[in-house]
Design an enzyme around this catalytic site. Structure first.
Site, PDB file in Angstrom:
ATOM      1  N   GLY A  96       0.748  -0.915  -0.417  1.00 15.86           N
ATOM      2  CA  GLY A  96      -0.144  -0.316   0.336  1.00 15.86           C
ATOM      3  C   GLY A  96       0.900   1.625   0.132  1.00 15.86           C
ATOM      4  NE  ARG A 124      -4.467  -1.656   1.905  1.00 16.22           N
ATOM      5  CZ  ARG A 124      -3.026  -1.786   2.664  1.00 16.22           C
ATOM      6  NH1 ARG A 124      -2.495  -0.757   2.796  1.00 16.22           N
ATOM      7  NH2 ARG A 124      -2.436  -2.913   3.308  1.00 16.22           N
ATOM      8  CB  SER A 168      -0.679   9.475   7.288  1.00 17.81           C
ATOM      9  OG  SER A 168       0.141   7.920   7.523  1.00 17.81           O
ATOM     10  CG  ASP A 310       1.828  -0.764  10.711  1.00 13.71           C
ATOM     11  OD1 ASP A 310       0.742  -1.012  10.235  1.00 13.71           O
ATOM     12  OD2 ASP A 310       2.826  -0.008  10.481  1.00 13.71           O
ATOM     13  CE  LYS A 337      -3.265   0.201   8.342  1.00 15.06           C
ATOM     14  NZ  LYS A 337      -1.648   0.505   8.019  1.00 15.06           N
ATOM     15  NE  ARG A 341      -2.656  -5.974   9.320  1.00 14.62           N
ATOM     16  CZ  ARG A 341      -1.641  -5.049   9.320  1.00 14.62           C
ATOM     17  NH1 ARG A 341      -1.529  -3.491   9.819  1.00 14.62           N
ATOM     18  NH2 ARG A 341      -0.534  -5.552   7.990  1.00 14.62           N
TER      19      ARG A 341
END
Length: 433
Positions: A96, A124, A168, A310, A337, A341
């Site tokens: 990504g 995504r 971001s 993460d 993700k 997740r």
């Protein structure tokens, strides 16, 4: 599909933290946009980093792997100015970061770019860029649910309004690109900014390569045009998001010392230290970068995961064995993700005996005394889920069967080598064993 049978047992020894994937993406991009030769040292050739290296080659950079460093001749050098193809294909694999960083960068070149990829990458969202393209008349087409994006047109300087609560990576992608345009630009952040640490890493890398950006309290960024990335030698520091797996192992009674960490790092995932300390761990900083862990009974807390998404899978493991209830909030972005997740963490840890309630934007975790193991779990083809489950196996009552472990190559190809060197006990498992 690879499957491991992993046995309980604590880890013990010393491990060198793998180089930061986030910083490697940024270092490769800045060097490849440069005006000469850069040498990047201490780089981990994970699948994602290889994707970024190949992407920058597609844009004209000459990049070769030497014994001790990555040799990069930037696209602004005389040797590379005629190296780019007018119609280029950029293969992002499953990265990504590669996709979202390179989409705007590709728009500074004549001709067209086609982005392709695999796995969950087509899911995504890229709407932030599509809005910019529509506003500037840049042609683009894509196939929904599958990454096959075609772009033709030149990005122009100007004022760009971007949300701060989606990813971001869009902001970083624009920041990489705008200094190379002919005029000045401004990026305005229209919501609270999540994952500030990643923006800090982007700004730091760009500054290291000679780019100046004015940051007005993360609400707006002022970017002068006609700047040049200055080639240089660059070293990638250790990755806190990977160190987090062994820090949590220590919290669960292993004895692992982790070295090659920059204790002054800007990495957002460095927050793992503060979170674990709130959970009653004592973390000792040693001069050479080692983190020595003294363990106590873990306590519950409230964790805002918006700045460190993460590390949430492995932090959820620690929370599963805390006393009391832990709430992990503001983590809805984890649903887009490599897999969902939040769902993966809840389903797989619950199989092991954890008690996790999954909500739209959060996880509610009631600590248990032990994890039972003795079951088959699945990585969901997500590297961070696979590594989290491997660490979980060390404290289970019985062995676990981990399916699809190979996905670790996305970020930490040597994980199971390090796991074994620390005493981890596992072997390939075949159906019917």
């Amino acid at each position: 599909m690879g499957t491991f049978k992993i046995y309980p047992g604590k880890l013990k020894g010393e491990v060198k933290t793998p180089p930061s994937k986030s910083m490697a993406h940024r270092g490769v991009i800045c060097a490849a946009l440069g005006d000469g030769i850069s040498k990047i040292r201490n780089i981990n050739y994970s699948d994602d980093i290889i994707a970024t290296i190949n992407a920058m080659r597609s844009l004209g950079a000459i990049i070769t792997k030497e014994d001790e460093y990555l040799h990069v001749i930037g696209i602004k050098s005389e040797k590379c100015k005629k190296n780019i193809e007018l119609n280029r294909t950029i293969d992002c694999n499953e990265s990504g970061s590669t996709l979202r960083f390179l989409v705007p960068i590709s728009c500074i070149f004549e001709g067209s770019s086609r982005f392709i990829g695999r796995g969950n990458l087509g899911k995504r969202p890229l709407d932030t860029y599509y809005e910019i393209f529509d506003n500037q008349g840049i042609k683009h087409s894509y196939k929904k649910g599958k990454l096959d994006l075609r772009i033709e047109g030149i990005l122009k300087c100007g004022e760009f309004k971007l949300r701060g609560d989606i990813s971001s990576q869009f902001i970083s992608g624009m920041l990489f690109t705008l200094p190379l345009l002919e005029g000045d630009s401004k990026v305005i952040i229209t919501t609270d900014l999540e994952s500030k640490g990643y923006i800090d890493l982007t700004l730091s890398a760009m500054s290291d390569f000679g780019i100046e950006i004015i940051n007005n309290n993360y609400r707006e960024f002022i970017i002068k045009g006609n700047q040049t990335y200055k080639s240089r030698n660059y070293r990638i520091e250790g990755d806190y998001s990977q160190a987090a797996f062994f820090l949590v192992a220590d919290a669960l009674k292993s004895e692992v010392f982790i070295n090659d960490l920059n204790l002054e790092s800007l990495q957002g995932d460095k927050e793992v230290i503060e979170i674990l300390e709130r959970m009653n761990m004592k973390i000792k900083n040693i001069d050479n970068g080692l983190l020595g862990i003294q363990r106590e009974n873990l306590g519950s807390t409230i964790i805002d995961g918006s700045q460190c998404p993460d590390i949430i899978p492995v932090i959820s493991l620690a929370a599963s064995l805390c006393n009391g209830r832990t709430e992990i909030i503001n983590v809805g972005r984890l649903r887009i993700k490599e897999c969902d997740r939040l769902s993966a963490v809840a389903s797989e840890l619950n199989k092991l005996g954890a008690h996790i309630i999954e909500k739209e934007d959060s996880l509610i975790i009631d600590g248990v005394k032990t994890l039972k193991g003795g079951v088959k779990v699945w990585s969901h083809k997500d590297h961070r889920i696979a590594m989290m489950l491997a660490i979980a196996s060390t404290v289970c009552m019985e062995p676990i069967i981990l399916e699809d472990y190979e996905c670790i190559s996305k970020s930490y190809p040597a994980f199971f080598d390090d796991f074994k060197a620390l005493g981890g006990n596992f072997h390939e498992w075949n159906l019917g064993e």
